[in-house]
Design an enzyme around this catalytic site. Structure first.
Site, mmCIF file in Angstrom:
data_model
loop_
_atom_site.group_PDB
_atom_site.id
_atom_site.type_symbol
_atom_site.label_atom_id
_atom_site.label_comp_id
_atom_site.label_asym_id
_atom_site.label_seq_id
_atom_site.Cartn_x
_atom_site.Cartn_y
_atom_site.Cartn_z
ATOM 1 N N THR A 32 0.870 -1.175 0.000
ATOM 2 C CA THR A 32 0.000 0.000 0.000
ATOM 3 C C THR A 32 0.902 1.219 0.000
ATOM 4 O O THR A 32 2.083 1.104 0.322
ATOM 5 C CB THR A 32 -0.886 -0.015 1.277
ATOM 6 O OG1 THR A 32 -1.844 -1.049 1.156
ATOM 7 C CG2 THR A 32 -1.637 1.272 1.510
ATOM 8 N N GLY B 260 -10.158 -4.097 1.139
ATOM 9 C CA GLY B 260 -9.451 -4.088 2.420
ATOM 10 C C GLY B 260 -9.731 -2.828 3.214
ATOM 11 O O GLY B 260 -10.760 -2.164 3.030
ATOM 12 N N ASP B 261 -8.817 -2.509 4.108
ATOM 13 C CA ASP B 261 -9.000 -1.360 5.006
ATOM 14 C C ASP B 261 -8.740 -0.017 4.323
ATOM 15 O O ASP B 261 -9.251 1.020 4.751
ATOM 16 C CB ASP B 261 -8.058 -1.479 6.208
ATOM 17 C CG ASP B 261 -6.590 -1.532 5.770
ATOM 18 O OD1 ASP B 261 -6.275 -2.300 4.833
ATOM 19 O OD2 ASP B 261 -5.764 -0.812 6.357
ATOM 20 N N GLY C 256 -1.143 -3.104 5.797
ATOM 21 C CA GLY C 256 -1.029 -4.429 6.394
ATOM 22 C C GLY C 256 -2.205 -5.291 5.982
ATOM 23 O O GLY C 256 -2.910 -4.965 5.017
#
Ligand code: ASP
Length: 300
Positions: A163, A193-194, A214
């Site tokens: 990322t 994802g986040d 992560g």
């Protein structure tokens, strides 16, 4: 400590592999953090600075974001990105978009030009076309293998990932954060994802700005970025303690990763609990720093 006039932190993901050569990444991060410093010193707003930094990280193809993203199990790339302006409290994000040159530019357009926070999939792509946001004309020529990633990594059961992100404090005292990713290698189509989730991978308010990297599933469940800001705002923890608490929770859930965070006093932290995190920082009055491996921050 006297509050610095400005500060800028960048990350290029917390998935580097020990023993591989990241000198090109270090040189790029060093160049970029100096460019960002020039912007902030010249009076640029935090939100414009983080957008510009993340756009350059995406377009470089050196990281798992934008041009350096890897295909999903169906063989095509899906991209996620978000941005948040701590001063206005506004945010924008896109998820599972295809073949956009700079997903963070699309996220910024969602923030500035719609009443919404998040657009996904085909609707987000349609919005980008309407906004005149640059599309990838020929995906086969555009995407490239990021630095430190090998083809064999795509079959690794642990799954590669990466990322990019930026957080900044500007000379007016405002904070902002932006994050962008190609996600996990071998992800399912539609997996998000986040990174594009405001509060999980990205957060900025008038106190704290955070950008995470992560295993996104764990960062989502721990709602990391907003949890850090809340702990600091309520006076429960220092910035460093709050970040360590959240990474501990991520580890407890079986994930790893890292983050960059800054508060309105100019305190910074760049902790990680994986093998390393590509990162750069500059605080007014101090020389820039760039690292990939090294000791994680205290308490992590
Ligand atoms: N957080 C990203 C995701 O889960 C991946 C990464 O930061 O390495 O999509």
């Amino acid at each position: 400590m006297k509050k610095p006039d400005y500060a800028l932190l960048l990350h290029g993901g917390a998935g580097p592999t020990p023993g591989r050569d990241y000198s090109e990444v270090e040189a790029h991060l060093g160049f970029l953090v100096r460019e960002g410093e020039k912007m902030l010193r010249g009076g640029a707003q935090a939100v414009d600075t983080v957008e510009a930094m993340v756009r350059e990280l995406e377009l470089s193809g050196l990281y798992v974001a934008g041009r350096g993203s890897a295909p999903n199990t169906e063989g095509y790339v899906e991209l996620d990105a978000s941005i948040m302006d701590g001063n206005s409290g506004l945010a924008g994000s896109v998820a599972a978009v295809r073949d956009i040159e700079s997903p963070v530019t699309a996220a910024r357009a969602v923030m500035d030009n719609t009443p919404h926070v998040m657009l996904v999939g085909a609707g987000a792509n349609h919005f980008c076309e309407q906004q005149g946001i640059a599309l990838v004309a020929n995906p086969a020529d555009w995407y490239r293998l990021p630095v430190g990633v090998e083809i064999a990594d795509f079959d690794d059961e642990e799954g590669g990932h990466g990322t990019v992100g930026a957080v900044a404090l500007d000379c007016s005292g405002n904070l902002a954060s932006a994050t962008s990713t190609g996600g996990l290698f071998g992800k399912l189509p539609g997996r998000v994802g986040d990174t594009p989730l405001i509060g999980s991978g990205t957060w900025a308010d008038q106190h704290v700005a955070v950008s995470c990297t992560g295993i996104g599933e764990c960062f989502i469940r721990a709602n990391v970025a907003h949890s850090i800001a809340m702990q600091v705002r309520l006076g429960i923890s220092t910035l460093e303690e709050a970040a360590a608490n959240c990474l501990e929770e991520v580890a407890y859930m079986g994930g790893d990763g890292g983050l960059i965070a800054i508060d309105r006093e100019g305190n910074i932290c760049l902790p990680w609990n994986s093998d390393g995190m590509k990162r750069a920082s500059v605080v007014a009055g101090q020389p820039p720093e760039v690292h990939v491996f090294g000791q994680p921050s205290k308490g992590v």
